[in-house]
Scaffold this motif. Sequence first.
Motif, mmCIF file in Angstrom:
data_model
loop_
_atom_site.group_PDB
_atom_site.id
_atom_site.type_symbol
_atom_site.label_atom_id
_atom_site.label_comp_id
_atom_site.label_asym_id
_atom_site.label_seq_id
_atom_site.Cartn_x
_atom_site.Cartn_y
_atom_site.Cartn_z
ATOM 1 N N UNK A 4 87.726 86.888 51.282
ATOM 2 C CA UNK A 4 88.354 88.171 50.993
ATOM 3 C C UNK A 4 88.390 88.467 49.504
ATOM 4 N N UNK A 5 88.084 89.716 49.139
ATOM 5 C CA UNK A 5 88.253 90.213 47.778
ATOM 6 C C UNK A 5 88.859 91.608 47.892
ATOM 7 N N UNK A 6 89.837 91.895 47.063
ATOM 8 C CA UNK A 6 90.572 93.158 47.183
ATOM 9 C C UNK A 6 90.000 94.221 46.257
ATOM 10 N N UNK A 34 101.391 90.894 44.925
ATOM 11 C CA UNK A 34 102.249 89.746 45.250
ATOM 12 C C UNK A 34 101.821 89.125 46.581
ATOM 13 N N UNK A 35 101.601 89.986 47.573
ATOM 14 C CA UNK A 35 101.200 89.513 48.903
ATOM 15 C C UNK A 35 99.825 88.862 48.850
ATOM 16 N N UNK A 36 98.912 89.476 48.102
ATOM 17 C CA UNK A 36 97.572 88.905 47.967
ATOM 18 C C UNK A 36 97.637 87.520 47.349
ATOM 19 N N UNK A 37 98.463 87.378 46.311
ATOM 20 C CA UNK A 37 98.618 86.084 45.649
ATOM 21 C C UNK A 37 99.268 85.065 46.571
ATOM 22 N N UNK A 38 100.304 85.490 47.259
ATOM 23 C CA UNK A 38 101.047 84.594 48.148
ATOM 24 C C UNK A 38 100.181 84.077 49.287
ATOM 25 N N UNK A 39 99.252 84.912 49.756
ATOM 26 C CA UNK A 39 98.417 84.530 50.894
ATOM 27 C C UNK A 39 97.450 83.396 50.571
ATOM 28 N N UNK A 68 97.439 86.028 37.331
ATOM 29 C CA UNK A 68 96.149 86.655 37.076
ATOM 30 C C UNK A 68 95.155 86.336 38.185
ATOM 31 N N UNK A 69 94.383 87.333 38.526
ATOM 32 C CA UNK A 69 93.294 87.177 39.480
ATOM 33 C C UNK A 69 91.975 87.128 38.710
ATOM 34 N N UNK A 70 90.940 86.603 39.345
ATOM 35 C CA UNK A 70 89.592 86.813 38.833
ATOM 36 C C UNK A 70 89.236 88.274 39.067
ATOM 37 N N UNK A 254 94.902 90.587 56.217
ATOM 38 C CA UNK A 254 95.065 89.144 56.015
ATOM 39 C C UNK A 254 95.248 88.450 57.357
ATOM 40 N N UNK A 255 96.080 89.027 58.221
ATOM 41 C CA UNK A 255 96.304 88.457 59.552
ATOM 42 C C UNK A 255 95.004 88.430 60.355
#
Length: 296
Positions: A4-6, A34-39, A68-70, A254-255
Amino acid sequence: MSKLALGTVQFGLNYGINNVGGIIPQDEVFLILDEASKSSLIEILDTASVYGASEKVIGEYAKSRGKRFNVVSKVPNCKPDEIEDYLNKSLNILNLSSLYGYIFHDFNFYLHNPSGLDKLIEFKQNKKINKIGFSLYYPDDLDRLLSEKIAFDLVQVPFSVFDQRFVDYFDKLKSLGVEIHVRSIFLQGLAFKNPGTLTGNFEKIKEKITYLNNLALSKNVSIVDICLAYGITNNFIDKVVFGVDSLSQLKDIISSSRNTEKLIDIVKNLNIFKIDDEEILIPSKWNNAISTGATK
């Protein structure tokens, strides 16, 4: 490793055929990230300097949360000697010292400014960029890169159950060590449209969307499940870039991504959805009555 990439165009532009809420407010963007990081499933964000305030919001998040994300960003249409200024500006706004990827947003811009690639190679050598490459819309453009033996690390192409134009290139790209990111996995939301509301040129895809709805119903899965699994289960694809309009959409995706293995038998038989009509496959060709936002 998660595929996955957002995509973040909705962070700065009113984008998407089903987007009724417009640009996502910054406070909700922060919750989404936050959710993306937490997942722990999303490590890469896809953005561009032309996506409105997208880069700025991502940078504000990094500053506020210390996370930070890539990031993959894109070379805007400019003079080759201005590329470094745009890159440095993006890095500053994003609060990053380097980009995971910096890719040409417009292939025609590259064709008219081939020296821009030398600039990207220089920035890669200086460790401002990890990977260089191209965002493409047409297989002919990829043919040209391959025939001219242009070296690149990353390519981003449209891919969905409807748009299978680049599939035959994946094996070759992997043999060259190219990282493959696919976008428009839901064809900018067209896959979710009620077939009965489609008119004009979109009459040609009406039957396939109806069939996709019926397939999902018969297998007790969602259209999101099928479309996402089609990308994630392809062994050649490294990242599936998707966008969301809300936090709840991100949670749903994500689910769904955690359950792709059970759909392998379904996605093996999706060639029947393939279409070649670029008036449908390329959102920039959609007329104003259909397209409600910017195109990517």
